[in-house]
Structure formats: C-alpha cells, structure tokens
Design a protein around this motif. Structure first.
Motif, PDB file in Angstrom:
ATOM      1  N   LEU A  87       0.828  -1.201   0.000  1.00  0.00           N
ATOM      2  CA  LEU A  87       0.000   0.000   0.000  1.00  0.00           C
ATOM      3  C   LEU A  87       0.867   1.257   0.000  1.00  0.00           C
ATOM      4  O   LEU A  87       0.572   2.234  -0.703  1.00  0.00           O
ATOM      5  CB  LEU A  87      -0.910   0.011   1.227  1.00  0.00           C
ATOM      6  CG  LEU A  87      -1.854  -1.173   1.427  1.00  0.00           C
ATOM      7  CD1 LEU A  87      -2.566  -1.052   2.758  1.00  0.00           C
ATOM      8  CD2 LEU A  87      -2.856  -1.271   0.296  1.00  0.00           C
ATOM      9  N   GLN A  88       1.934   1.228   0.788  1.00  0.00           N
ATOM     10  CA  GLN A  88       2.783   2.408   0.927  1.00  0.00           C
ATOM     11  C   GLN A  88       3.587   2.706  -0.331  1.00  0.00           C
ATOM     12  O   GLN A  88       3.977   3.847  -0.551  1.00  0.00           O
ATOM     13  CB  GLN A  88       3.704   2.222   2.136  1.00  0.00           C
ATOM     14  CG  GLN A  88       2.932   2.225   3.451  1.00  0.00           C
ATOM     15  CD  GLN A  88       3.743   1.728   4.635  1.00  0.00           C
ATOM     16  OE1 GLN A  88       4.736   1.014   4.473  1.00  0.00           O
ATOM     17  NE2 GLN A  88       3.309   2.090   5.837  1.00  0.00           N
ATOM     18  N   GLU A  89       3.818   1.686  -1.164  1.00  0.00           N
ATOM     19  CA  GLU A  89       4.477   1.931  -2.447  1.00  0.00           C
ATOM     20  C   GLU A  89       3.582   2.742  -3.380  1.00  0.00           C
ATOM     21  O   GLU A  89       4.069   3.505  -4.218  1.00  0.00           O
ATOM     22  CB  GLU A  89       4.853   0.603  -3.107  1.00  0.00           C
ATOM     23  CG  GLU A  89       6.015  -0.113  -2.429  1.00  0.00           C
ATOM     24  CD  GLU A  89       6.274  -1.482  -3.030  1.00  0.00           C
ATOM     25  OE1 GLU A  89       5.561  -1.835  -4.012  1.00  0.00           O
ATOM     26  OE2 GLU A  89       7.168  -2.195  -2.534  1.00  0.00           O
ATOM     27  N   ASN A  91       1.016   4.770  -2.064  1.00  0.00           N
ATOM     28  CA  ASN A  91       0.734   6.024  -1.374  1.00  0.00           C
ATOM     29  C   ASN A  91       1.455   6.022  -0.029  1.00  0.00           C
ATOM     30  O   ASN A  91       1.117   5.247   0.867  1.00  0.00           O
ATOM     31  CB  ASN A  91      -0.774   6.187  -1.157  1.00  0.00           C
ATOM     32  CG  ASN A  91      -1.137   7.507  -0.505  1.00  0.00           C
ATOM     33  OD1 ASN A  91      -0.270   8.298  -0.151  1.00  0.00           O
ATOM     34  ND2 ASN A  91      -2.425   7.748  -0.363  1.00  0.00           N
ATOM     35  N   SER A  92       2.434   6.875   0.105  1.00  0.00           N
ATOM     36  CA  SER A  92       3.233   6.933   1.344  1.00  0.00           C
ATOM     37  C   SER A  92       2.437   7.482   2.523  1.00  0.00           C
ATOM     38  O   SER A  92       2.910   7.420   3.668  1.00  0.00           O
ATOM     39  CB  SER A  92       4.479   7.794   1.124  1.00  0.00           C
ATOM     40  OG  SER A  92       4.118   9.121   0.758  1.00  0.00           O
ATOM     41  N   ASP A  93       1.228   8.000   2.271  1.00  0.00           N
ATOM     42  CA  ASP A  93       0.381   8.485   3.366  1.00  0.00           C
ATOM     43  C   ASP A  93      -0.307   7.351   4.111  1.00  0.00           C
ATOM     44  O   ASP A  93      -0.952   7.585   5.138  1.00  0.00           O
ATOM     45  CB  ASP A  93      -0.691   9.443   2.837  1.00  0.00           C
ATOM     46  CG  ASP A  93      -0.122  10.795   2.426  1.00  0.00           C
ATOM     47  OD1 ASP A  93       1.019  11.109   2.822  1.00  0.00           O
ATOM     48  OD2 ASP A  93      -0.827  11.535   1.707  1.00  0.00           O
ATOM     49  N   VAL A  94      -0.222   6.123   3.586  1.00  0.00           N
ATOM     50  CA  VAL A  94      -0.794   4.975   4.312  1.00  0.00           C
ATOM     51  C   VAL A  94       0.059   4.728   5.555  1.00  0.00           C
ATOM     52  O   VAL A  94       1.241   4.404   5.459  1.00  0.00           O
ATOM     53  CB  VAL A  94      -0.835   3.712   3.436  1.00  0.00           C
ATOM     54  CG1 VAL A  94      -1.290   2.508   4.271  1.00  0.00           C
ATOM     55  CG2 VAL A  94      -1.761   3.916   2.249  1.00  0.00           C
ATOM     56  N   THR A  95      -0.543   4.909   6.713  1.00  0.00           N
ATOM     57  CA  THR A  95       0.205   4.761   7.962  1.00  0.00           C
ATOM     58  C   THR A  95      -0.133   3.479   8.709  1.00  0.00           C
ATOM     59  O   THR A  95       0.551   3.103   9.656  1.00  0.00           O
ATOM     60  CB  THR A  95      -0.052   5.971   8.881  1.00  0.00           C
ATOM     61  OG1 THR A  95       0.849   5.941   9.992  1.00  0.00           O
ATOM     62  CG2 THR A  95      -1.490   5.971   9.410  1.00  0.00           C
ATOM     63  N   GLY A  96      -1.198   2.784   8.267  1.00  0.00           N
ATOM     64  CA  GLY A  96      -1.576   1.546   8.947  1.00  0.00           C
ATOM     65  C   GLY A  96      -2.853   0.957   8.381  1.00  0.00           C
ATOM     66  O   GLY A  96      -3.227   1.215   7.234  1.00  0.00           O
ATOM     67  N   TRP A  97      -3.516   0.174   9.210  1.00  0.00           N
ATOM     68  CA  TRP A  97      -4.754  -0.513   8.819  1.00  0.00           C
ATOM     69  C   TRP A  97      -5.709  -0.513  10.004  1.00  0.00           C
ATOM     70  O   TRP A  97      -5.276  -0.636  11.156  1.00  0.00           O
ATOM     71  CB  TRP A  97      -4.441  -1.951   8.406  1.00  0.00           C
ATOM     72  CG  TRP A  97      -5.584  -2.675   7.764  1.00  0.00           C
ATOM     73  CD1 TRP A  97      -6.549  -3.427   8.386  1.00  0.00           C
ATOM     74  CD2 TRP A  97      -5.904  -2.722   6.369  1.00  0.00           C
ATOM     75  NE1 TRP A  97      -7.436  -3.929   7.470  1.00  0.00           N
ATOM     76  CE2 TRP A  97      -7.063  -3.521   6.212  1.00  0.00           C
ATOM     77  CE3 TRP A  97      -5.309  -2.172   5.224  1.00  0.00           C
ATOM     78  CZ2 TRP A  97      -7.642  -3.765   4.972  1.00  0.00           C
ATOM     79  CZ3 TRP A  97      -5.880  -2.428   3.991  1.00  0.00           C
ATOM     80  CH2 TRP A  97      -7.032  -3.218   3.869  1.00  0.00           C
ATOM     81  N   ILE A  98      -6.987  -0.356   9.724  1.00  0.00           N
ATOM     82  CA  ILE A  98      -8.004  -0.417  10.778  1.00  0.00           C
ATOM     83  C   ILE A  98      -8.955  -1.561  10.487  1.00  0.00           C
ATOM     84  O   ILE A  98      -9.351  -1.779   9.339  1.00  0.00           O
ATOM     85  CB  ILE A  98      -8.779   0.919  10.897  1.00  0.00           C
ATOM     86  CG1 ILE A  98      -9.842   0.818  12.011  1.00  0.00           C
ATOM     87  CG2 ILE A  98      -9.416   1.328   9.562  1.00  0.00           C
ATOM     88  CD1 ILE A  98     -10.499   2.145  12.346  1.00  0.00           C
ATOM     89  N   ASN A 122      -9.594   8.717  -2.234  1.00  0.00           N
ATOM     90  CA  ASN A 122      -9.422   7.374  -1.698  1.00  0.00           C
ATOM     91  C   ASN A 122      -7.962   7.117  -1.356  1.00  0.00           C
ATOM     92  O   ASN A 122      -7.109   7.999  -1.501  1.00  0.00           O
ATOM     93  CB  ASN A 122      -9.980   6.325  -2.668  1.00  0.00           C
ATOM     94  CG  ASN A 122      -9.245   6.293  -4.004  1.00  0.00           C
ATOM     95  OD1 ASN A 122      -8.067   6.616  -4.100  1.00  0.00           O
ATOM     96  ND2 ASN A 122      -9.956   5.896  -5.052  1.00  0.00           N
ATOM     97  N   TRP A 123      -7.652   5.894  -0.917  1.00  0.00           N
ATOM     98  CA  TRP A 123      -6.300   5.602  -0.441  1.00  0.00           C
ATOM     99  C   TRP A 123      -5.266   5.634  -1.567  1.00  0.00           C
ATOM    100  O   TRP A 123      -4.069   5.725  -1.312  1.00  0.00           O
ATOM    101  CB  TRP A 123      -6.266   4.256   0.274  1.00  0.00           C
ATOM    102  CG  TRP A 123      -6.414   3.051  -0.599  1.00  0.00           C
ATOM    103  CD1 TRP A 123      -7.570   2.409  -0.933  1.00  0.00           C
ATOM    104  CD2 TRP A 123      -5.368   2.327  -1.240  1.00  0.00           C
ATOM    105  NE1 TRP A 123      -7.312   1.341  -1.751  1.00  0.00           N
ATOM    106  CE2 TRP A 123      -5.965   1.258  -1.950  1.00  0.00           C
ATOM    107  CE3 TRP A 123      -3.980   2.454  -1.269  1.00  0.00           C
ATOM    108  CZ2 TRP A 123      -5.238   0.341  -2.692  1.00  0.00           C
ATOM    109  CZ3 TRP A 123      -3.250   1.538  -2.013  1.00  0.00           C
ATOM    110  CH2 TRP A 123      -3.870   0.498  -2.713  1.00  0.00           C
ATOM    111  N   LYS A 124      -5.741   5.602  -2.820  1.00  0.00           N
ATOM    112  CA  LYS A 124      -4.839   5.700  -3.971  1.00  0.00           C
ATOM    113  C   LYS A 124      -4.633   7.150  -4.417  1.00  0.00           C
ATOM    114  O   LYS A 124      -4.029   7.410  -5.448  1.00  0.00           O
ATOM    115  CB  LYS A 124      -5.400   4.897  -5.143  1.00  0.00           C
ATOM    116  CG  LYS A 124      -5.585   3.414  -4.873  1.00  0.00           C
ATOM    117  CD  LYS A 124      -6.240   2.734  -6.077  1.00  0.00           C
ATOM    118  CE  LYS A 124      -6.492   1.270  -5.828  1.00  0.00           C
ATOM    119  NZ  LYS A 124      -7.180   0.626  -6.978  1.00  0.00           N
TER     120      LYS A 124
END
Length: 274
Positions: A87-89, A91-98, A122-124
C-alpha cells in the motif's frame, strides 16, 4: 388550464423526478462498485484477502515462544501477517490498517498533510466522494496521544467506510464486535469499545486541550454514551475515537470510542527491517 394539460404537466414532472432518481441510483451503484474494488485491491496488497483468522500458533513465528507476550485473539489473528509496504508503495500516506473483526470495517488508515484531503480522495489519492479512513491532523501516527481521532464517511444505503458504526447503538452489536484493531509498523493495537453517542462537531470530543482534563473527558464520554458497557478507561490509558457524520444534523457526529488495552507483536517475517 384544462384538466388534460394539468395531467400532462404532472406526468412530465413525475418523469423528470423518476429519471433523476434512476440517474442518482446508477451513480451511487457505480461509486459503490468502485469503492468495493478499491477495498479489494487494498486487501490483496496486504495479503488479507487470502488470510484466515485462526488461533495463533506461538511455535509458528520466529524465535522461542514467550508466554509473557500476549497472543492475538482468534478473530484477529490474521492481522499479524498483514503487509503494509504494498500500500505504501502506491501512497506513502498509508500509515496503517483499521479493522473491526466480523464487520465491513477493514481499510487502509491514512494520514495526510491536509486534514480534509482524504474526505474526498481514496487511499490511492484518486478523487472519491467516499473518501478514506484517516487520522485527524492532531493525532500522531504512532498512536501515542492520550486521544487519537479517526474520521470516515457514513454512506447512505451502503456498508462502506464508517457506515456500520451506527449499529453500536445496540448492546448486542457491541457484544459481538467489542474491539477495534489498528495495525501500524510497530505492532497491533487493540482498543476495547466503551462508549458510543452523538457528539457535537465542535464539542469536547474534538477539543485538543485534554491532557489536564482526562478524568473529566472520560466521565463525559461515559455519561454521554447510549451504549452501557463494563469497560471503564483510566486517565493514564490511551483513547481512540472513530467519528462519522449522522443523518440528523450537520453539526453532529456519531462516535464510537475505545480504550487501548493490548499491543501485540506483528509477524517478524512481514515487518520491514528498520
């Protein structure tokens, strides 16, 4: 105006209204399909699409078994193998998962520079009315705040994003889904739910000056809650609030709150070396 002309005008108006409703329904359906695809992509990149929650086997992880270390509950055991780097590749703003096990809430957790950016992306980082699940700009991504705040949209006629949080009005739903899990690089954080209520968007839940008023804030949340649980936070513990909009008032928010009660290790094989 004669009766026939009136009937024709009424029919035309009804046709316009019907056409508008059909168009809006199709748009909502397409948006739901896109949101579902985005979520499926995220699950695939993390490996959760193939993972199955089963009782954790302490002998399966690297290193000797340590009986002092807490073991993930069966319903959340798959989170130990969750991979964030895919996910971080993107979007580097992905900090985790809920994730709330057993519910539709299972999403990437975002942190942006602009506090409102992920309301409409969205996350992308693609434009989306459904937005993302994201940390408030006041919250640290390492979850060290006394009070961590996470936002997500409530979507009509859908279970996407935070739409199902309103079900915590019912004690039976809380009993079936009592905990919220956040996965970040250094571990898996379990928050036990202690309150759910409709909050003022400018009220105590969204204030920053809480460090000197922890006991008062906890008491306020417990008294406001429509959900009565046996979970009672202490002032030295860390709190989590999930916030979404309500159907009743734009100045109100529906919140579900948990208290941090355990931090579990992630599987060493899926955690990148520092």
């Amino acid at each position: 105006m004669d009766r026939k002309k009136i009937l024709n005008i009424v029919r035309l108006l009804l046709l316009v209204v019907l056409s508008f409703s059909v168009i809006m329904s199709i748009q909502r359906l397409l948006q739901n399909l896109q949101a579902s695809r985005n979520r499926s992509d995220a699950l695939q990149l993390t490996g959760l699409d193939q993972a199955v929650s089963t009782p954790a086997d302490p002998n399966a992880s690297a290193g000797p078994y340590d009986p002092q270390k807490p073991v993930l509950p069966p319903e959340a055991s798959k989170l130990a193998k969750l991979r964030l780097e895919g996910l971080q590749e993107i979007n580097s703003d992905v900090t985790g998962w809920i994730e709330i096990p057993g519910t539709p809430i299972s999403y990437p957790l975002l942190l942006g520079v602009d506090g409102d950016y992920y309301l409409n992306n969205n996350w992308k980082k693609e434009a989306s009315r459904d937005g993302s699940i994201f940390l408030d700009a006041t919250s640290n991504p390492d979850l060290t705040n006394f009070h961590t705040l996470i936002h997500g949209h409530r979507i009509l006629f859908s279970e996407e994003m935070f739409s199902t949080l309103e079900r915590y009005k019912e004690t039976a739903y809380w009993q079936e889904h009592p905990s919220i899990y956040l996965v970040i690089e250094d571990g898996i954080y379990r928050y036990d739910i202690f309150a759910a209520f409709e909050a003022n968007a400018r009220g105590a839940v969204y204030r920053l000056d809480l460090d000197d008023k922890r006991d008062q804030f906890i008491e306020f949340c417990l008294e406001s809650s429509v959900l009565k649980t046996d979970v009672k936070p202490l002032a030295e513990e860390r709190l989590l609030t999930l916030s979404t909009c309500t159907a009743n008032n734009t100045r109100k928010r529906w919140v579900v709150q948990g208290v941090l009660r355990e931090i579990y290790d992630r599987d060493p094989s899926v955690v990148p070396n520092p």
